[in-house]
Design a protein around this motif. Structure first.
Motif, mmCIF file in Angstrom:
data_model
loop_
_atom_site.group_PDB
_atom_site.id
_atom_site.type_symbol
_atom_site.label_atom_id
_atom_site.label_comp_id
_atom_site.label_asym_id
_atom_site.label_seq_id
_atom_site.Cartn_x
_atom_site.Cartn_y
_atom_site.Cartn_z
ATOM 1 N N ASP A 14 -3.734 -24.581 -0.677
ATOM 2 C CA ASP A 14 -2.975 -24.948 -1.870
ATOM 3 C C ASP A 14 -2.521 -26.394 -1.744
ATOM 4 O O ASP A 14 -1.363 -26.688 -1.445
ATOM 5 C CB ASP A 14 -1.773 -24.011 -2.005
ATOM 6 N N ALA A 17 -11.269 -11.925 -10.292
ATOM 7 C CA ALA A 17 -10.816 -12.456 -9.005
ATOM 8 C C ALA A 17 -10.936 -11.391 -7.912
ATOM 9 O O ALA A 17 -11.295 -11.703 -6.764
ATOM 10 C CB ALA A 17 -9.380 -12.951 -9.117
ATOM 11 N N HIS A 46 3.967 -4.623 -4.660
ATOM 12 C CA HIS A 46 3.803 -5.186 -3.314
ATOM 13 C C HIS A 46 4.648 -4.456 -2.272
ATOM 14 O O HIS A 46 4.244 -4.320 -1.121
ATOM 15 C CB HIS A 46 4.147 -6.680 -3.321
ATOM 16 N N LEU A 87 -0.389 -7.645 6.234
ATOM 17 C CA LEU A 87 0.484 -7.347 5.097
ATOM 18 C C LEU A 87 1.742 -8.218 5.135
ATOM 19 O O LEU A 87 2.133 -8.821 4.131
ATOM 20 C CB LEU A 87 0.858 -5.857 5.107
ATOM 21 N N PRO A 108 -5.648 -11.199 -6.188
ATOM 22 C CA PRO A 108 -6.438 -9.956 -6.170
ATOM 23 C C PRO A 108 -7.372 -9.857 -4.957
ATOM 24 O O PRO A 108 -7.594 -8.767 -4.436
ATOM 25 C CB PRO A 108 -7.235 -10.041 -7.480
ATOM 26 N N ASP A 109 -7.902 -10.994 -4.480
ATOM 27 C CA ASP A 109 -8.814 -10.918 -3.341
ATOM 28 C C ASP A 109 -8.080 -10.546 -2.051
ATOM 29 O O ASP A 109 -8.640 -9.880 -1.176
ATOM 30 C CB ASP A 109 -9.546 -12.251 -3.162
ATOM 31 N N GLN A 169 -5.362 -8.632 -2.101
ATOM 32 C CA GLN A 169 -5.135 -7.190 -2.322
ATOM 33 C C GLN A 169 -6.387 -6.391 -1.947
ATOM 34 O O GLN A 169 -6.303 -5.326 -1.337
ATOM 35 C CB GLN A 169 -4.770 -6.936 -3.784
ATOM 36 N N ARG A 170 -7.534 -6.925 -2.333
ATOM 37 C CA ARG A 170 -8.796 -6.260 -1.989
ATOM 38 C C ARG A 170 -8.922 -6.057 -0.480
ATOM 39 O O ARG A 170 -9.216 -4.950 -0.004
ATOM 40 C CB ARG A 170 -9.972 -7.105 -2.489
ATOM 41 N N ARG A 213 3.481 -15.643 3.146
ATOM 42 C CA ARG A 213 2.782 -16.918 2.992
ATOM 43 C C ARG A 213 2.680 -17.306 1.518
ATOM 44 O O ARG A 213 2.144 -16.530 0.709
ATOM 45 C CB ARG A 213 1.391 -16.790 3.603
ATOM 46 N N LEU A 214 3.161 -18.503 1.212
ATOM 47 C CA LEU A 214 3.140 -18.977 -0.173
ATOM 48 C C LEU A 214 1.950 -19.911 -0.383
ATOM 49 O O LEU A 214 1.834 -20.935 0.282
ATOM 50 C CB LEU A 214 4.443 -19.728 -0.485
ATOM 51 N N GLN A 215 1.070 -19.555 -1.278
ATOM 52 C CA GLN A 215 -0.122 -20.366 -1.549
ATOM 53 C C GLN A 215 -0.624 -20.048 -2.947
ATOM 54 O O GLN A 215 -0.971 -18.903 -3.256
ATOM 55 C CB GLN A 215 -1.262 -20.035 -0.576
ATOM 56 N N GLY A 216 -0.680 -21.066 -3.792
ATOM 57 C CA GLY A 216 -1.290 -20.890 -5.104
ATOM 58 C C GLY A 216 -0.333 -20.267 -6.106
ATOM 59 O O GLY A 216 0.749 -19.779 -5.750
ATOM 60 N N ARG A 217 -0.741 -20.296 -7.334
ATOM 61 C CA ARG A 217 0.079 -19.778 -8.421
ATOM 62 C C ARG A 217 -0.681 -18.647 -9.109
ATOM 63 O O ARG A 217 -1.818 -18.824 -9.528
ATOM 64 C CB ARG A 217 0.362 -20.881 -9.436
ATOM 65 N N TYR A 237 2.937 -1.284 -0.590
ATOM 66 C CA TYR A 237 1.762 -1.358 0.296
ATOM 67 C C TYR A 237 2.068 -0.739 1.639
ATOM 68 O O TYR A 237 3.211 -0.772 2.080
ATOM 69 C CB TYR A 237 1.348 -2.821 0.497
ATOM 70 N N ILE A 266 -0.123 -12.269 -1.398
ATOM 71 C CA ILE A 266 -0.414 -10.879 -1.759
ATOM 72 C C ILE A 266 -0.623 -10.745 -3.270
ATOM 73 O O ILE A 266 -1.219 -9.775 -3.738
ATOM 74 C CB ILE A 266 0.692 -9.909 -1.269
ATOM 75 N N GLY A 267 -0.170 -11.746 -4.030
ATOM 76 C CA GLY A 267 -0.421 -11.726 -5.463
ATOM 77 C C GLY A 267 -1.871 -11.971 -5.837
ATOM 78 O O GLY A 267 -2.291 -11.642 -6.941
ATOM 79 N N ALA A 315 4.638 -22.320 -5.158
ATOM 80 C CA ALA A 315 3.572 -21.403 -4.755
ATOM 81 C C ALA A 315 4.119 -19.992 -4.629
ATOM 82 O O ALA A 315 5.326 -19.793 -4.472
ATOM 83 C CB ALA A 315 2.982 -21.856 -3.432
ATOM 84 N N TYR A 337 -5.367 -3.237 -9.331
ATOM 85 C CA TYR A 337 -4.600 -4.354 -8.766
ATOM 86 C C TYR A 337 -3.125 -4.293 -9.142
ATOM 87 O O TYR A 337 -2.455 -5.308 -9.187
ATOM 88 C CB TYR A 337 -5.214 -5.683 -9.229
ATOM 89 N N LEU A 379 -6.212 -3.509 0.699
ATOM 90 C CA LEU A 379 -6.481 -2.130 0.259
ATOM 91 C C LEU A 379 -7.705 -1.546 0.960
ATOM 92 O O LEU A 379 -7.736 -0.357 1.283
ATOM 93 C CB LEU A 379 -6.638 -2.075 -1.264
ATOM 94 N N LYS A 384 2.771 -11.186 2.399
ATOM 95 C CA LYS A 384 4.011 -11.193 1.620
ATOM 96 C C LYS A 384 4.818 -12.466 1.860
ATOM 97 O O LYS A 384 5.620 -12.862 1.026
ATOM 98 C CB LYS A 384 4.875 -9.980 2.000
#
Lengths: 579, 579
Positions: free
Chosen positions: A174, A503, A576, B316, B342-343, B345-346, B322-326, A579, B339-340, B335, A572, B349, B320
C-alpha cells in the motif's frame, strides 16, 4: 549438492521452432543487425558455462554463509565476487541494455533465458544483476538524457548496481501511505528522509556504487498513491569525473534473516538527508516505478521456472539412480530404480509438463514485449500486459509446487540439507511473495487486465487461439477447444458479478486462464515438432508430456471452473470477529 | 514469534457434539470408569497450559539452537529438558498407555487432541514423547509379558523413551533389502550389527535410557520383507534392579542437518554387536513394526493439523492487525485491516475449512480405532484401516498447504524468520515425507485398502453416508450427495483398470476420496450445531465455513474426477531415457 545443466535444447526449440523468433528478428530494423540464430545459441552456451561452472556449484555454500552485516558493511559469500566479475567481464550485465548507452540490445526473449539460467543457478545471486537491469529500464524510460548518460553506462557495465526502494514497515504493497519525504534543496536536488525495508541488494561491496531508486513524497504531495515521486539516490554522490565520490546519507540499518535466498542482502535502508534527484514528473513516481516492476515481474517468472528446472533435473537423476522396490523384477532382494514407480513418473511428468509449458509461455510473453517495443505493435503490448501477472504469479506458484514435488521424489533425503532440494524450496518461495504478492497479481489480472476492459483483450486472444485450433488442429490437443469455450463462458459469467466476488475469485481465475494457456503452449510445442530437425527421443518426450498435460493436468480447469461457478457475495460476509 | 492458543472449544465440539463420544465412553465397560466429559475437558485444559506456556513460546528458539552432536552426545534446546519434565510430572507421557502397566488408558480420540496441541507447539519436541508412545503400542501388542512388565512402566512414566529403527541408507521404504543382522547369542539374546539412518530421537539425554525397536535379519532369514525380525535394543542394558546399567553397543554416528524440525535429533545409529531381544515371532518383525507405524501415521495427521492450526491463528491475528489498502474507506491516507480483502478472506477460509474438517476427521478415525479396540467392532476396525492413509497423507498435505497459505497472508513478513511463519512451513514439510511418504500412503490406500477388496469397505462406508444424507438431509450439504455418487462411479471405473494405472492414480484418488469425506465432516459439523448449546458467533462461523467448503473447495473433486477419468496405461510408458 544439486547439479545443474542449462536446458539449451529446449530453449532453442522455443526460440526458433515454437515461436520462430529468428525469423522475426530478421524482419525488424533494430534487431536484424544485432542478433540471429547462431549468435543467440552461442550466447546461451556461453551463459550456460558461467552458470553451470561458477554459480550453480556454490549455491549451497552461498545459502550456508549468507549475507552478513558487520559495522554497516555487508559481506557476501566469497564466490559471489568472482562470479559477478565474470558477468561483468563477459558483458552479461549489459545484455538487455540500450545500445545507445552501452547496452548489447538483445531482445527480451533471449535475455529471459539467461535470467532463467541465473535463477536455476542461484536465485539469491541473480538478484544483484537483476535489480540493476530493472533500475536501468526505469531510468531509460523516465530519466532525462543527462541522467541516462551519467548512470546507464556504468549500470550496464556492472561497475555500479541498482535497487528499488518502495516498501516501508507500515506500508507493504500500500504505497499510498508511505512516509518517506523529499524536500527540495537549493541546488535543484532533494533531501530524502525516511526508512525503507525489504530492499534487495540494498547494501554490498560487489560494485563501487549503488544507485537507489526511491519512492518518496514531496512537501506538496496530494494524499495517496498519486502523491508519490521517484528519486535517484546514489550510495556515493558522484565526483567531478562522474565517479563515486563522497558517501551520501543512506545507510543500512539491518538485514533480514529469512527462510531462503540467504545470499541476497535484504536491507533496512535509512535515508538521513540523503541527496536525491527527481526522475520523471513530480507525483508520477508510481507509474515510473511500475515500469521497473513490470520488468521485474517477468523475471519473477524466471525465478519460478529456473528453480523448478533445476529441481526437475535433480529429481530425475535421483529417480534413475535410487533403487527401491520391485516393479518388474521378482527377486525379493533386487530393487529397481524408483523411476519405474508410476507415482514417481506422475511427479516427474507433472513437473516436466509445467516447466516446459512455462518456458514456452515465458518466451511468448517476452516476444510480445519485444514486438511491442521494437514494432510498436499495440496488440502485442496489450497481450504482454494481460499476461504479465500470469508470468509472475502462475509461474512462481508452479515453480514452488515443482520444487516441493521434486523434493518429495527424494523421500527423506529431500528433507536433509546435503542434497540441495530443500534449499530450492526455501529459495523459490520468496518469488510468490515479493514484487507484489501473487494475490495482488491476481487482483491486477482480474480487475485491471480483464474486468476493466470487459474482457476485450482476453476474449480477442481466446478468439485467435480458437481460430488457430480450428485451422490447424492437433489430435492430442482436442480437449483444449472445449476448455477455451468453457473459459469464455465462465469469464462472461464472472464479469456480471460484484467487485467483491471478482476480488475473491481472482486467484482461482488467474489459475484457470493459466492452465488453459499452458494447454495452448503444449499445442504450440506439438505443432513445432519436425522429424527432419528433432531427434526421435525429443519428439517422443514432447509428445508424451503433451499427452500427460492434456490428460492429467488440463482437467484441473474443470474443478476451478466449478469453484468459480459457485462464487457469490454471500461467501465474503462472515463478520471478522467470527473467524 | 508466532503465538498459540489450544482450540479447546472446537475440540470439545468434536468430541461431544459431533461424535458424542462422551455417550460412547459411558457405554463401554473399560472406559466408563476412566473418562467422562468433564474429565476430558479438564485434561484438554491442563494439556493446553503446558503447550501454550512451556513449549509453544520457545519453538523459534528450539529451531535456532537445534539438536547438537558433540563427542557422541546429543544436546537439545535447553527448555526441552524442563518441558519434558513437566510432561513426565503431569503423567502426560502415559496418557494413552495401558492401565495394566501404569498407563492412564485414555481413549485415542482424546489423546489425539493432546497430540495436536503438542504438534502446534513444536513438532520437533512432540516427537520425543510421540516415538515413545508408538514403541509402547508395538511392545504392548507383540512383546511377552515379562518384557512388558520390564519396559512399559518406565516408558509410560517417561523415565525412558523409545525409537523405531527401520531405514538404512540404501533402503528407505524398501525394508526387504535391509542389511542389519541379528545373530543368536548363547543366552537367548541376539547380537545386532548394522547401521540405521533417519532415527528420530535416536540419541539424547532427555531420558535415562532409550529403548530402540530395531528391524534386522536373522541368519536363516528368507529374502525380502518376509525375513525381517523385530528386536528390542536398549541404549543401556538393564542392571539387576531393572534400571539402566552398562552401555550397549549402539552409538550415534552423526545427526542430520535438515530443512526444519531442528530440535529433533535425527540420527545415524550404529549397532556394533549390540545386544537385542526378539519381540514377537522370528521373521514377523514387519507386521509388528506396522502396529507402531500405523499408530505413528495417525499422529502424523496431527502434525499437519497442529501446524496448520497455529498457522491459521497467527495469519488471522495478522490479517486483523495489518493495515493495507482501502476496501470501504475513501480516505486515501487511511488503510484498513487486510482481512477486509476478499483474497485474504479466501486464504483464511480455505485454511479454516480444511483445519476444522481435519479435526473432525481425526476425531472420527480415533473413535473408530477406539471402537475397534474396546468393543472389537470389526466394521470400525476396517474403516479405521481404510482411513489411516488419508489421515497421514491428506492431513499432512493440507497442513503444508495451510502453512504456506498462512505464510502468504503475511506478505514479505511471512518470509523473514522473526514472525515464525516460515518455520511452520519448514517444520510441517517433513510430515509429508516420513513414516512412509504420502505417495506410499496413497499406494497403500488405492491398492491394499480399496482395490484388494474390490472396494468393499469403501463402498460400504459410502452407502452409509449416502443413507445418512437421505435420512437427515442438510440444505448446505446438498452438493455432497452428487459427489458421493460420482465417487462411486469413478471408483468402479478405476477398479477395472490395470495395476500400473491404479498406482499412478493413487495420489489423486486419495485426494478425491478425502475431499468428499471432508465434505461429510462439514455435514457432521452442521448437523451438530445447536442453538441451545452453542453461541451465535460459533454457529455463524461454522455455517459460513461449511458453505465456503461446499461452494469453493468441494468442487475441486470435479477436477480430480476428470483427471482420473483420463488415466491410462499409455501415460506411463515413456522410456526412462527420454525423460
Amino acid at each position: 549438492m544439486s547439479s545443474y545443466q542449462a536446458p539449451i535444447t529446449d530453449m532453442t526449440f522455443n526460440l526458433f521452432d515454437v515461436w520462430q523468433l529468428d525469423q522475426y528478428w530478421q524482419t525488424n530494423g533494430q534487431l536484424q543487425d544485432l542478433i540471429e540464430a547462431d549468435t543467440a545459441k552461442a550466447i546461451l552456451e556461453e551463459a550456460a558455462k558461467i552458470c553451470e561452472q561458477q554459480i550453480a556449484p556454490y549455491s549451497a555454500d552461498a545459502d550456508q554463509r549468507g549475507a552478513q552485516l558487520t559495522d554497516g558493511k555487508v559481506s557476501l559469500p566469497t564466490h559471489y565476487y568472482t562470479a559477478y566479475q565474470s558477468l561483468v567481464e563477459g558483458g552479461w550485465t549489459s545484455l538487455s541494455g540500450d545500445p545507445q548507452y552501452g547496452g548489447m540490445g538483445m531482445p527480451k526473449a533471449l535475455s529471459m533465458m539467461v535470467d532463467e539460467m541465473l535463477c536455476s543457478s542461484d536465485i539469491a545471486f541473480s538478484l544483484y544483476p537483476g535489480l540493476t537491469a530493472g533500475a536501468c529500464v526505469a531510468l531509460l524510460q523516465h530519466a532525462d538524457d543527462t541522467t541516462k548518460q551519467t548512470y546507464l553506462p556504468k549500470l550496464y557495465s556492472g561497475e555500479w548496481s541498482g535497487t528499488m526502494c518502495l516498501t516501508e514497515s507500515h506500508a507493504g504493497s500500500d504505497l499510498g501511505i508511505m512516509r518517506t519525504t523529499a524536500k527540495p534543496n537549493a541546488d535543484g536536488s532533494y533531501a530524502l528522509n525516511g526508512s525503507k525495508i525489504f530492499i534487495t541488494a540494498g547494501e554490498h561491496e560487489l560494485t563501487s556504487n549503488i544507485i537507489h531508486l526511491v519512492l518518496a513524497k514531496l512537501p506538496d504531495a496530494p494524499a495517496g498513491s498519486r502523491g508519490i515521486s521517484l528519486f535517484l539516490v546514489p550510495k556515493y554522490l558522484l565526483d567531478a569525473n562522474g565517479g563515486a565520490g563522497v558517501r551520501n546519507g543512506v545507510s543500512v540499518g539491518s538485514i533480514e534473516h529469512k527462510m531462503g535466498i540467504n545470499g541476497s542482502a535484504t536491507c533496512v535502508l535509512n535515508f538521513d538527508d540523503a541527496k536525491g534527484f527527481l526522475i520523471g514528473e513530480p507525483h508520477r513516481g508510481l507509474s515510473c516505478m511500475f515500469t521497473m516492476m513490470n520488468y521485474e515481474r517477468l523475471s519473477m517468472g524466471s525465478q519460478g521456472l529456473g528453480a523448478a528446472e533445476r529441481a526437475y533435473q535433480n529429481a530425475l537423476a535421483y529417480a534413475k539412480d535410487r533403487l527401491q522396490g520391485r516393479i518388474t523384477e521378482s527377486d525379493a532382494n533386487k530393487a529397481e530404480p524408483i523411476i519405474g514407480h508410476p507415482d514417481v513418473q506422475r511427479m516427474l511428468l507433472n513437473i516436466k509438463a509445467m516447466n516446459e509449458a512455462g518456458r514456452t509461455f515465458a518466451t511468448w510473453v517476452a516476444a510480445l514485449l519485444d514486438k511491442s517495443k521494437y514494432d510498436n505493435c499495440v496488440v502485442s503490448g496489450q497481450r504482454a500486459n494481460l499476461l504479465t501477472p500470469i508470468a509472475k504469479a502462475f509461474m512462481t506458484d508452479q515453480g514452488f509446487d515443482a520444487c516441493v514435488s521434486a523434493q518429495q521424489v527424494f523421500g527423506g533425503h529431500g528433507y536433509v540439507k546435503e542434497w540441495g532440494m530443500e534449499q530450492l524450496v526455501r529459495d523459490v518461495r520468496i518469488a510468490q511473495i515479493y514484487e507484489g504478492t501473487n494475490g495482488i497479481q491476481a487482483a491486477d489480472f482480474m480487475l485491471r487486465k480483464v474486468a476493466a476492459d470487459k474482457g476485450t483483450v482476453l476474449f480477442s486472444l481466446l478468439d485467435d487461439i480458437a481460430d488457430e485450433l480450428i485451422e490447424k488442429p492437433h489430435v492430442s490437443a482436442a480437449p483444449l477447444t472445449k476448455a477455451v469455450t468453457d473459459l469464455r463462458a465462465i469469464t462472461t459469467q464472472l464479469l456480471q458479478k460484484e467487485n467483491v466476488v471478482l476480488a475473491g475469485a481472482a486467484c482461482d481465475f488467474l489459475a484457470l486462464v493459466s492452465y488453459i494457456l499452458y494447454g495452448y503452449m503444449w499445442y504450440k510445442n506439438l505443432m513445432a515438432l519436425d522429424t527432419s530437425k528433432h531427434s526421435s527421443s525429443f519428439i517422443d518426450a514432447k509428445t508424451h508430456t503433451a499427452n500427460w498435460f492434456f490428460s492429467r493436468i488440463l482437467p484441473r480447469a474443470t474443478g476451478i471452473n466449478a469453484t468459480l461457478n459457485n462464487d457469490s457475495v454471500m461467501l465474503y460476509n462472515l463478520a471478522h470477529e467470527n473467524y
